[in-house]
Motif scaffolding. Sequence first.
Motif, PDB file in Angstrom:
ATOM      1  N   UNK A 259      47.779  15.670  87.308  1.00 58.08           N
ATOM      2  CA  UNK A 259      46.428  15.388  86.797  1.00 58.08           C
ATOM      3  C   UNK A 259      46.147  16.055  85.445  1.00 58.08           C
ATOM      4  N   UNK A 260      46.704  17.243  85.208  1.00 60.04           N
ATOM      5  CA  UNK A 260      46.427  17.920  83.935  1.00 60.04           C
ATOM      6  C   UNK A 260      47.061  17.146  82.772  1.00 60.04           C
ATOM      7  N   UNK A 261      48.283  16.651  82.975  1.00 57.15           N
ATOM      8  CA  UNK A 261      48.926  15.887  81.905  1.00 57.15           C
ATOM      9  C   UNK A 261      48.212  14.547  81.687  1.00 57.15           C
ATOM     10  N   UNK A 262      47.727  13.950  82.771  1.00 59.68           N
ATOM     11  CA  UNK A 262      46.977  12.685  82.637  1.00 59.68           C
ATOM     12  C   UNK A 262      45.722  12.912  81.794  1.00 59.68           C
ATOM     13  N   UNK A 263      45.038  14.033  82.020  1.00 53.45           N
ATOM     14  CA  UNK A 263      43.843  14.360  81.243  1.00 53.45           C
ATOM     15  C   UNK A 263      44.215  14.608  79.780  1.00 53.45           C
ATOM     16  N   UNK A 264      45.337  15.284  79.565  1.00 52.41           N
ATOM     17  CA  UNK A 264      45.813  15.538  78.193  1.00 52.41           C
ATOM     18  C   UNK A 264      46.095  14.222  77.462  1.00 52.41           C
ATOM     19  N   UNK A 265      46.699  13.273  78.161  1.00 52.45           N
ATOM     20  CA  UNK A 265      46.970  11.966  77.524  1.00 52.45           C
ATOM     21  C   UNK A 265      45.670  11.221  77.210  1.00 52.45           C
TER      22      UNK A 265
ATOM     23  N   UNK B 130      44.951  20.789  73.020  1.00 55.47           N
ATOM     24  CA  UNK B 130      44.683  19.661  73.918  1.00 55.47           C
ATOM     25  C   UNK B 130      45.019  20.020  75.362  1.00 55.47           C
ATOM     26  N   UNK B 131      46.092  20.777  75.559  1.00 54.71           N
ATOM     27  CA  UNK B 131      46.420  21.202  76.927  1.00 54.71           C
ATOM     28  C   UNK B 131      45.294  22.083  77.481  1.00 54.71           C
ATOM     29  N   UNK B 132      44.762  22.970  76.648  1.00 53.92           N
ATOM     30  CA  UNK B 132      43.670  23.840  77.094  1.00 53.92           C
ATOM     31  C   UNK B 132      42.382  23.050  77.313  1.00 53.92           C
TER      32      UNK B 132
END
Length: 375
Positions: free
Chosen positions: A216-222, A81-83
Amino acid sequence: MHIETELVHSGRGIDPSTGALVAPIHLSTTFERGEDGSYPQGYVYGRSGNPNRQDLETALAGLEAGCEAAVFGSGSAATFTLLQALRAGDHVVAPQNVYFGVQEMLAKILAPWGLQYTLVDTTDVAAVETAIRSNTRLILIETPSNPQLAITDIQTVAHLAHQANAYLACDNTIPSPVLQRPLDHGADFVIHATTKYLAGHSDVIGGAVITKDPNPLFAQLQLIQGIGGAVPSPFDCWLTLRGLQTLAVRVKAQSQSALAIAQWLQTHPAIDRVLYPGLTDHPGYEIAQRQMIGAYGGLLSILVGGGQTAALAMTTKTQLFTRATSFGGPHSTLEHRASIEAPGTGTPDNLLRLSIGLEHPQDLIADLEQALGHR
Ligand SMILES: *Cc1c(COP(=O)(O)O)cnc(C)c1O
């Protein structure tokens, strides 16, 4: 507060409706709306949120000194999911000997979607620097690594990542937050296969990503967590939170036994080499001493003299060590890694990975001694 205390108390409270000290398992998939259409307790639907999941995410964020956590149905789903939160055309730097499943997801799923990546020896800082491109958005490291227990300098690689405007994610599965806190050394994300030490009893698969700051990357992951839905069940979350309470005592005991066993194996004539970052002759010993907290974990690998045949023969002779994959449980296990990874793996064919459990170390040494036989 000390981590031992945090482990017992974080993500927990007295249940307000019953006074129970242990949280109930909330199996409900759906939650009542208020007359005005709102969600008075904040929960809507089990895929997007659940009280047991919330408790686990709160606990994990605190234990890694992060601001938020997102949990998943497996450690692989966490990394995946992080990727996935990156975009086509972005570039990732990852370790040459990264967990084999991550190599598979990069090569077979994400590269065809347009994610670029380079695998390098992340213990070599100059090689990491050379691999960074203008579109590098994420550097992924694993330290100690699986199964070779190589050590990467978190602080130095974090510095390189930030100079390039990229994030650093550190897989902290092997040490656990008891022995290493990558966010304190400059990493932006921590990844866990909670399957291993955190849950700790070989009875639940799970994963987590913890972020140091909102970004922003963590927001996209969520967003992907909620929409993609690779979420753990309420019972999985409950079991993992239960495991956390004993994490510190388990990991310290397993580390102490692993060091004793590594030192003993080092003197055995049938063993070519012992890979364990707590041994003073390990190439990453000094960095490990600096970034790990007082011990080196319960996982070690050995290179058996006599090649693959001798290594495989040893796995048939142990009585206490079970031949099985995975690690971090109360039972000691050993595994011939090259044959579970795919052809072309860089893992030596005489390598056995040992996961030291909670048995008495003298019993484990006696078991290894009889399995190695006399030479
Ligand atoms: C086990 C493991 C994973 C994958 O976790 P699963 O829960 O098996 O999907 C990822 N990284 C490391 C370092 C692991 O040991």
